[in-house]
Structures are given as C-alpha cells and as structure tokens.
Scaffold this motif. Structure first.
Motif, PDB file in Angstrom:
ATOM      1  N   MET A 124      -6.232  35.217   0.922  1.00 26.06           N
ATOM      2  CA  MET A 124      -5.251  36.259   0.621  1.00 26.06           C
ATOM      3  C   MET A 124      -3.831  35.721   0.754  1.00 26.06           C
ATOM      4  O   MET A 124      -2.974  35.958  -0.099  1.00 26.06           O
ATOM      5  CB  MET A 124      -5.489  37.420   1.597  1.00 26.06           C
ATOM      6  CG  MET A 124      -4.788  38.707   1.186  1.00 26.06           C
ATOM      7  SD  MET A 124      -5.438  39.354  -0.374  1.00 26.06           S
ATOM      8  CE  MET A 124      -4.171  40.494  -0.808  1.00 26.06           C
ATOM      9  N   LYS A 125      -3.667  35.020   1.855  1.00 25.62           N
ATOM     10  CA  LYS A 125      -2.330  34.490   2.109  1.00 25.62           C
ATOM     11  C   LYS A 125      -1.907  33.505   1.007  1.00 25.62           C
ATOM     12  O   LYS A 125      -0.753  33.483   0.574  1.00 25.62           O
ATOM     13  CB  LYS A 125      -2.311  33.797   3.480  1.00 25.62           C
ATOM     14  CG  LYS A 125      -0.923  33.854   4.086  1.00 25.62           C
ATOM     15  CD  LYS A 125      -0.920  33.455   5.513  1.00 25.62           C
ATOM     16  CE  LYS A 125       0.510  33.502   6.029  1.00 25.62           C
ATOM     17  NZ  LYS A 125       0.695  32.735   7.231  1.00 25.62           N
ATOM     18  N   THR A 126      -2.896  32.715   0.564  1.00 27.41           N
ATOM     19  CA  THR A 126      -2.602  31.732  -0.481  1.00 27.41           C
ATOM     20  C   THR A 126      -2.158  32.439  -1.762  1.00 27.41           C
ATOM     21  O   THR A 126      -1.228  32.003  -2.428  1.00 27.41           O
ATOM     22  CB  THR A 126      -3.852  30.880  -0.784  1.00 27.41           C
ATOM     23  OG1 THR A 126      -4.639  30.828   0.377  1.00 27.41           O
ATOM     24  CG2 THR A 126      -3.480  29.510  -1.255  1.00 27.41           C
ATOM     25  N   ILE A 127      -2.848  33.561  -2.061  1.00 20.18           N
ATOM     26  CA  ILE A 127      -2.499  34.316  -3.285  1.00 20.18           C
ATOM     27  C   ILE A 127      -1.072  34.846  -3.172  1.00 20.18           C
ATOM     28  O   ILE A 127      -0.272  34.739  -4.109  1.00 20.18           O
ATOM     29  CB  ILE A 127      -3.500  35.471  -3.512  1.00 20.18           C
ATOM     30  CG1 ILE A 127      -4.898  34.892  -3.761  1.00 20.18           C
ATOM     31  CG2 ILE A 127      -3.067  36.339  -4.708  1.00 20.18           C
ATOM     32  CD1 ILE A 127      -6.007  35.905  -3.793  1.00 20.18           C
ATOM     33  N   GLN A 128      -0.778  35.372  -1.989  1.00 21.78           N
ATOM     34  CA  GLN A 128       0.574  35.909  -1.764  1.00 21.78           C
ATOM     35  C   GLN A 128       1.627  34.823  -1.953  1.00 21.78           C
ATOM     36  O   GLN A 128       2.642  35.035  -2.608  1.00 21.78           O
ATOM     37  CB  GLN A 128       0.676  36.489  -0.345  1.00 21.78           C
ATOM     38  CG  GLN A 128       0.225  37.923  -0.269  1.00 21.78           C
ATOM     39  CD  GLN A 128       0.374  38.501   1.123  1.00 21.78           C
ATOM     40  OE1 GLN A 128       0.694  37.771   2.058  1.00 21.78           O
ATOM     41  NE2 GLN A 128       0.119  39.788   1.255  1.00 21.78           N
ATOM     42  N   GLN A 129       1.320  33.681  -1.366  1.00 21.08           N
ATOM     43  CA  GLN A 129       2.267  32.572  -1.475  1.00 21.08           C
ATOM     44  C   GLN A 129       2.444  32.137  -2.936  1.00 21.08           C
ATOM     45  O   GLN A 129       3.554  31.887  -3.391  1.00 21.08           O
ATOM     46  CB  GLN A 129       1.799  31.399  -0.628  1.00 21.08           C
ATOM     47  CG  GLN A 129       2.120  31.593   0.851  1.00 21.08           C
ATOM     48  CD  GLN A 129       1.549  30.506   1.725  1.00 21.08           C
ATOM     49  OE1 GLN A 129       0.641  29.796   1.317  1.00 21.08           O
ATOM     50  NE2 GLN A 129       2.059  30.395   2.936  1.00 21.08           N
ATOM     51  N   ALA A 130       1.314  32.103  -3.636  1.00 19.79           N
ATOM     52  CA  ALA A 130       1.362  31.692  -5.040  1.00 19.79           C
ATOM     53  C   ALA A 130       2.194  32.684  -5.852  1.00 19.79           C
ATOM     54  O   ALA A 130       3.009  32.293  -6.701  1.00 19.79           O
ATOM     55  CB  ALA A 130      -0.052  31.593  -5.606  1.00 19.79           C
ATOM     56  N   LEU A 131       1.986  33.983  -5.555  1.00 20.25           N
ATOM     57  CA  LEU A 131       2.746  35.018  -6.262  1.00 20.25           C
ATOM     58  C   LEU A 131       4.239  34.885  -5.990  1.00 20.25           C
ATOM     59  O   LEU A 131       5.065  34.999  -6.895  1.00 20.25           O
ATOM     60  CB  LEU A 131       2.266  36.410  -5.850  1.00 20.25           C
ATOM     61  CG  LEU A 131       1.018  36.920  -6.570  1.00 20.25           C
ATOM     62  CD1 LEU A 131       0.554  38.225  -5.966  1.00 20.25           C
ATOM     63  CD2 LEU A 131       1.286  37.088  -8.056  1.00 20.25           C
ATOM     64  N   LEU A 132       4.539  34.646  -4.734  1.00 19.86           N
ATOM     65  CA  LEU A 132       5.940  34.502  -4.336  1.00 19.86           C
ATOM     66  C   LEU A 132       6.575  33.322  -5.063  1.00 19.86           C
ATOM     67  O   LEU A 132       7.685  33.398  -5.588  1.00 19.86           O
ATOM     68  CB  LEU A 132       6.036  34.308  -2.816  1.00 19.86           C
ATOM     69  CG  LEU A 132       7.460  34.323  -2.256  1.00 19.86           C
ATOM     70  CD1 LEU A 132       8.021  35.743  -2.317  1.00 19.86           C
ATOM     71  CD2 LEU A 132       7.487  33.825  -0.827  1.00 19.86           C
ATOM     72  N   LEU A 133       5.817  32.243  -5.121  1.00 23.65           N
ATOM     73  CA  LEU A 133       6.304  31.040  -5.805  1.00 23.65           C
ATOM     74  C   LEU A 133       6.549  31.333  -7.287  1.00 23.65           C
ATOM     75  O   LEU A 133       7.594  30.997  -7.850  1.00 23.65           O
ATOM     76  CB  LEU A 133       5.287  29.908  -5.643  1.00 23.65           C
ATOM     77  CG  LEU A 133       5.723  28.565  -6.225  1.00 23.65           C
ATOM     78  CD1 LEU A 133       6.802  27.947  -5.357  1.00 23.65           C
ATOM     79  CD2 LEU A 133       4.534  27.617  -6.331  1.00 23.65           C
ATOM     80  N   ALA A 134       5.575  32.025  -7.890  1.00 27.27           N
ATOM     81  CA  ALA A 134       5.687  32.362  -9.310  1.00 27.27           C
ATOM     82  C   ALA A 134       6.915  33.236  -9.537  1.00 27.27           C
ATOM     83  O   ALA A 134       7.680  33.033 -10.494  1.00 27.27           O
ATOM     84  CB  ALA A 134       4.429  33.084  -9.777  1.00 27.27           C
ATOM     85  N   LEU A 135       7.117  34.195  -8.635  1.00 29.03           N
ATOM     86  CA  LEU A 135       8.273  35.096  -8.745  1.00 29.03           C
ATOM     87  C   LEU A 135       9.578  34.311  -8.678  1.00 29.03           C
ATOM     88  O   LEU A 135      10.486  34.504  -9.481  1.00 29.03           O
ATOM     89  CB  LEU A 135       8.216  36.145  -7.638  1.00 29.03           C
ATOM     90  CG  LEU A 135       9.305  37.206  -7.700  1.00 29.03           C
ATOM     91  CD1 LEU A 135       9.000  38.205  -8.804  1.00 29.03           C
ATOM     92  CD2 LEU A 135       9.453  37.925  -6.380  1.00 29.03           C
ATOM     93  N   CYS A 136       9.614  33.396  -7.692  1.00 34.69           N
ATOM     94  CA  CYS A 136      10.825  32.586  -7.525  1.00 34.69           C
ATOM     95  C   CYS A 136      11.118  31.785  -8.787  1.00 34.69           C
ATOM     96  O   CYS A 136      12.256  31.688  -9.228  1.00 34.69           O
ATOM     97  CB  CYS A 136      10.685  31.640  -6.341  1.00 34.69           C
ATOM     98  SG  CYS A 136      10.764  32.505  -4.779  1.00 34.69           S
ATOM     99  N   ILE A 137      10.057  31.230  -9.371  1.00 36.22           N
ATOM    100  CA  ILE A 137      10.240  30.413 -10.573  1.00 36.22           C
ATOM    101  C   ILE A 137      10.762  31.271 -11.726  1.00 36.22           C
ATOM    102  O   ILE A 137      11.680  30.898 -12.443  1.00 36.22           O
ATOM    103  CB  ILE A 137       8.923  29.700 -10.962  1.00 36.22           C
ATOM    104  CG1 ILE A 137       8.601  28.629  -9.906  1.00 36.22           C
ATOM    105  CG2 ILE A 137       9.017  29.066 -12.341  1.00 36.22           C
ATOM    106  CD1 ILE A 137       7.210  28.065  -9.995  1.00 36.22           C
TER     107      ILE A 137
END
Lengths: 160, 71
Positions: free
Chosen positions: B1-14
């Motif tokens: 779950m945490k990995t997904i959140q992190q990935a989403l955050l990264l995608a958002l930042c990009i």
C-alpha cells in the motif's frame, strides 16, 4: 511545487513606480549598458524578439522617434529577449535599428519590468519613474507613444 | 500500500512539474507557424463557408446568409 514556480515578482513595475535598473549587454560587441547611465534623459525602453511580427512593425517607428526626439533628450533602448543572438542579428539585418539595441541575457530585466506582452514599451521620465506602459504595437500606437514622449520631454527634471 | 502511495505521489510530482508559466518572451517556439492550431486560416475559413452553404445550414460555422452561399 506549483507555489514555488509562481513566486510573484518582488518588484512591481507599474506606472508611477521607479523603473528598475537593468544590466544589459550589446548584441554585437562586449559593451555593457545599464539603465542608470541614461539618468536625466527620457527613456523609451522596448522589449522585443525576432519572432514577434508587431516588433518588426515597431522598428521603423522607433527609428523615427530616435531621429526626431534624440536631440530633445530621448533615449530609445530596445531590449532583445531572443534565446540566441543569431536570431536577433538576422532580424536586425532585415529591420535596421539606428537606436541602442541591447540583450537581456539572463532575462532579469524582463522579469524586473514584469513584461506582460511582446512587444512592451515603457516610457520613463527624467526622474526615472515609469510614466507610460504600452503593450503590443498596433495602429495608432505610434501617435500615442510619440505624444507621451513629447509630454515627458517637456517636463523639467526634479532637482535632487 | 505504501509503495502505491509513494508511486502516486511521485507521479503527481512529475505531472505537476509540467505546469509552469511561460513568460511572454519565452514564446518564440510557440510563435512558429507549425505550432498554430490552424495552419491555413484563410483556407479553413473558405472551407467552412463552403461547408456551411452546401449543408444549407443557416449560421453554421458563423457564416452569414442562407444556403445559397451568398452574403
């Protein structure tokens, strides 16, 4: 991140405010200019680029303005904002300029003046205060700018 | 779950970093003719006029007049 990219300019260049000083360089040689060095003159500061068609239209007008009002104390300075000097040089070969042309290499001047359109002209009086801002260059602009320049030239500078 | 959140955050930042204001003096590339939405404005206006008249649709494509194509 959005907030970081949109930090408002600290200095607001508007009618009635002191004109920011700018460090400018020549396109052809090593000569450097700053706006402070023209203090006491009425300044016509124009921001232009080679890709901007109205800028090309404004060049003959600026030549006329320089020719007619130079002796009364008007200084025309056209600040180029092209990314390469080559573009500016090609433009100048096509539309010769008899007035001072300078480049704003780090875009700081454009930022300080808060340029909102291309071309933008700022008329600065003998005391270094921005008195008139003109965006773009359309029919009728020449008459208006010439009129304001004439008015500013007629004013006496404030004693220091 | 945490990995997904992190990935989403990264995608958002990009994605968000793509939104940056373009200063008026930085629009040289956008000013190129090939960047225009209409490459041939006169041609498209003419085509729109013909289309409007042939379709007999009054006021279609903002052209005045009726189906005769005359105005």
């Amino acid at each position: 991140m959005l907030a970081l990219t949109q930090i408002p300019t600290v200095f607001a260049a508007e009618v009635g405010s002191k004109a920011p000083d700018c460090e400018l360089s020549s396109i052809n040689d090593k000569q450097r200019y700053n706006l402070q060095q023209f203090h006491g003159k009425v300044l016509y500061v124009d921001f232009w680029s080679s890709w901007c068609p109205p800028c090309a239209k404004s060049f003959p007008f600026m030549n006329e303005l320089d020719r007619d009002l130079k002796d009364s104390g008007l200084q025309v300075i056209a600040i180029n904002l092209d990314q390469t000097h080559e573009d500016a040089k090609t433009f100048l070969a096509k539309y010769p300029a008899n007035f001072t042309v300078a480049a704003d290499e780090n875009e700081k001047c454009a930022r300080d003046f808060d340029v909102k359109a291309m071309p933008s002209s700022y008329l600065i009086d003998r005391n270094g205060v921005i008195r008139h801002i003109h965006l773009g260059f359309r029919e009728g602009a020449a008459e208006e700018l010439r009129l304001v320049a004439g008015q500013l030239l007629a004013e006496k500078p404030e004693p220091k | 779950m945490k990995t997904i959140q992190q990935a989403l955050l990264l995608a958002l930042c990009i994605c968000v970093s793509g939104c940056s204001p373009v200063a008026p003096w930085q629009r040289g590339t956008l000013a190129k003719p090939q960047m225009a939405l209409e490459s041939y404005p006169l041609q498209s206006t003419f085509n729109a006029h013909i289309y409007g008249s042939r379709e007999a649709a009054t006021g279609s494509s903002a052209a005045g007049g009726g189906g005769c194509g005359c105005y």
